[in-house]
Design an enzyme around this catalytic site. Structure first.
Site: not given
Ligand code: IMP
Ligand code: MG
Length: 174
Positions: A99, A102, A104, A106, A130, A164
């Site tokens: 979705d 953020d 990165g 994940t 982002k 959601r």
């Molecule tokens: P990352 O691993 O920091 O890149 O975060 C990615 C995961 O965090 C995504 O799969 C989202 O489920 C969750 N996430 C990141 N930013 C947001 C947000 O602004 N709202 C809701 N979920 C977020």
């Molecule tokens: Mg997620």
């Protein structure tokens, strides 16, 4: 609900963005063997709409990842795979769908794990990105839209597992 801030994308804007992505992916995967791997739970709404805009034969699998603790709005930096894809992916061109990106962590982690299993090819797709929040070198192949540093909810995106089911995407207001 009192926490609903500014609407970033309304229903029609989301629909248009997803249709455009589906159109591009239909061209890109025409002669491939596409397996969409959707990252639960956040990506389930986007995935359901996106796959219907990809006018090709494809299969869908799901992986459940988690990097947040409870109601936090920040990643811990440790990505857990709570539920894995239980089939051989070597015959497939993999498209990982999330979705939002953020830090990165994940996408990077899932990409590395799935790459090590020897798929024919592997690419990544996210509805929202982002880039200012990135903690890794990771660049996503297909991005619906880049946004500033807000915490957003709706259209699959959650806070504490709520919101959601909202059909627009809005900024979460503390
Ligand atoms: P990352 O691993 O920091 O890149 O975060 C990615 C995961 O965090 C995504 O799969 C989202 O489920 C969750 N996430 C990141 N930013 C947001 C947000 O602004 N709202 C809701 N979920 C977020
Ligand atoms: Mg997620």
């Amino acid at each position: 609900m009192e926490h609903k801030g500014e609407v970033l994308f309304n229903k029609d804007q989301i629909k248009e963005m997803v249709a455009e992505m589906g159109h591009i992916l239909t061209e890109e995967y025409r002669d491939k063997n596409l397996m969409v791997i959707s990252l639960l739970k956040g990506a389930f709404v986007f995935t359901a709409d996106l796959i219907r805009e990809i006018k090709l034969p494809l299969v869908v699998e799901f992986m459940t990842t988690s990097s947040y603790i409870d109601e936090s709005t920040k990643s811990t930096g440790f990505v857990n795979i709570l539920q894995d894809v239980n089939r051989d992916i070597r015959a497939f061109d993999i498209l990982i769908v999330d979705d939002i990106i953020d830090s990165g962590y994940t996408m990077k982690h899932v990409y590395d794990v799935l790459s090590s299993r020897g798929p024919k090819s592997i690419k990544t797709c996210t509805l929202l990105d982002k880039p200012s929040r990135r903690q890794t070198e990771f660049e996503c192949d297909y991005v619906g839209a880049k946004i500033d540093d807000y915490f957003i909810v709706g259209y699959g995106l959650n806070l504490g597992d709520y919101y959601r089911n909202e059909d627009h995407i809005f900024v979460y207001k503390e």
